[in-house]
Design an enzyme around this catalytic site. Sequence first.
Site, PDB file in Angstrom:
ATOM      1  N   HIS A 293      -0.115   4.715   7.400  1.00 44.60           N
ATOM      2  CA  HIS A 293       0.495   4.904   6.125  1.00 44.60           C
ATOM      3  C   HIS A 293       1.102   6.199   6.412  1.00 44.60           C
ATOM      4  O   HIS A 293       0.504   7.221   7.055  1.00 44.60           O
ATOM      5  CB  HIS A 293      -0.309   4.932   4.991  1.00 44.60           C
ATOM      6  CG  HIS A 293      -0.962   3.653   4.767  1.00 44.60           C
ATOM      7  ND1 HIS A 293      -2.384   3.361   4.857  1.00 44.60           N
ATOM      8  CD2 HIS A 293      -0.269   2.680   4.100  1.00 44.60           C
ATOM      9  CE1 HIS A 293      -2.514   2.282   4.704  1.00 44.60           C
ATOM     10  NE2 HIS A 293      -1.428   1.741   4.099  1.00 44.60           N
TER      11      HIS A 293
ATOM     12  N   SER B 142       0.730  -1.377  -0.121  1.00 46.10           N
ATOM     13  CA  SER B 142      -0.228   0.021  -0.164  1.00 46.10           C
ATOM     14  C   SER B 142       0.813   1.255  -0.072  1.00 46.10           C
ATOM     15  O   SER B 142       0.419   2.404  -0.251  1.00 46.10           O
ATOM     16  CB  SER B 142      -0.774  -0.079   1.179  1.00 46.10           C
ATOM     17  OG  SER B 142      -0.181  -0.193   2.422  1.00 46.10           O
TER      18      SER B 142
ATOM     19  N   ASP C 218      -2.646   8.385   8.132  1.00 43.68           N
ATOM     20  CA  ASP C 218      -3.432   7.499   8.693  1.00 43.68           C
ATOM     21  C   ASP C 218      -2.688   6.359   9.801  1.00 43.68           C
ATOM     22  O   ASP C 218      -1.580   6.625  10.158  1.00 43.68           O
ATOM     23  CB  ASP C 218      -4.416   6.682   7.891  1.00 43.68           C
ATOM     24  CG  ASP C 218      -3.696   5.832   7.118  1.00 43.68           C
ATOM     25  OD1 ASP C 218      -2.463   5.255   7.311  1.00 43.68           O
ATOM     26  OD2 ASP C 218      -4.418   5.374   5.999  1.00 43.68           O
TER      27      ASP C 218
END
Length: 368
Positions: free
Chosen positions: A335, A36, A332
């Site tokens: 991340h 991600s 977040d």
Amino acid sequence: MGDDLVLCLLVVSMQVLVPVVVASRRPPAIYVFGDSTLDVGNNNYLPGKDVARANRSPYGVDFPGVPTGRFSNGYNTADYVARSMGFVSSPPPYLSLAKSSSLLVLTALTAGVSYASGDAGILDSTNPGKTISLSRQVHYFNATKSKMASTLGSRAVNAMLSRSIFLVGVGSNDLFVFAAAQQNRSAAERQSDDVAAFYASVVSSYSATIQELYKLGARRFAVINVGLVGCVPRVRALDAAGACAGGMNQLAAGFDAALESLLAGLAPRLPGMVYSLADSFGLTKDTFADPAASGYTNVAGACCGGGRMGAEADCLPGSTLCTDRSHYLFWDWVHPSQRAAMLTAKAFYDGPARFTSPISFKQLAHKI
């Protein structure tokens, strides 16, 4: 758009691109594999309610103002690595191109393709059914290359791939899954050789990935190791004092040492292979030691989320955002923020020599 028109545009694009590349020494293309931190939207196209997606506000609030599938408030690390090498941003996600063979070929030849997927791991057993595993990403690249070769011929494609950049950043999710499994076992059930077996498994799979990409034409590898996974907000929020999880960081350090050894051993055996190993662990360690030096006022909590340290809930529409996103290391609960991604890519491209070995991303990109 018809196939004939697209192929015509392809020929024109390639003719225009060649002198530009020669003048700027920009790599012909960049191909991205990983999780991600590099995903630019592949997960948006995966079915299933349990798939991790960044397709909702406030993701993308700073670029381009709407969600793109990047797990960030704006650009991510893949974008800034690509930008530092002369590209506009990360190449687009494979799954956004896959339905049009001609568009896929055009993009793959003139910019590259991103196969990275949120929640992906080195092992196929990491988050199965919720992501594009690393082995599946390589499979998609193989399919892409076959279509490229059908258009330009194998010799031309192989020559182009040999000068292109293969950006790989993966491993954190394998560590999270392994650590969670260990935590759910009693002390009596845990074996002293569990960690060694885990390292052997991930390193074997990583080695197979590098060798398969090499067989498909890759020669220049930009590899990012695993950072301090025990210091992400989601993990720190589990501690009463908000401290990092030392065991998780030790697990990451062991993996990083094994990855360094793997690449050093592969390069002499694979003629023409060149790599730059970026030290995310060392960079984040330095950042935590002196946040102000990087302009951060908060390196522990999440800018977007909920609960303690902003890390007890995902970043959702209506979540409270921090007042200045550029001062937060984390966007977040796991991340990095856009600014953190920018500083990371800058450090790996032409920053202090200690953050890349044996050469920098810049040296890799412009190596003759």
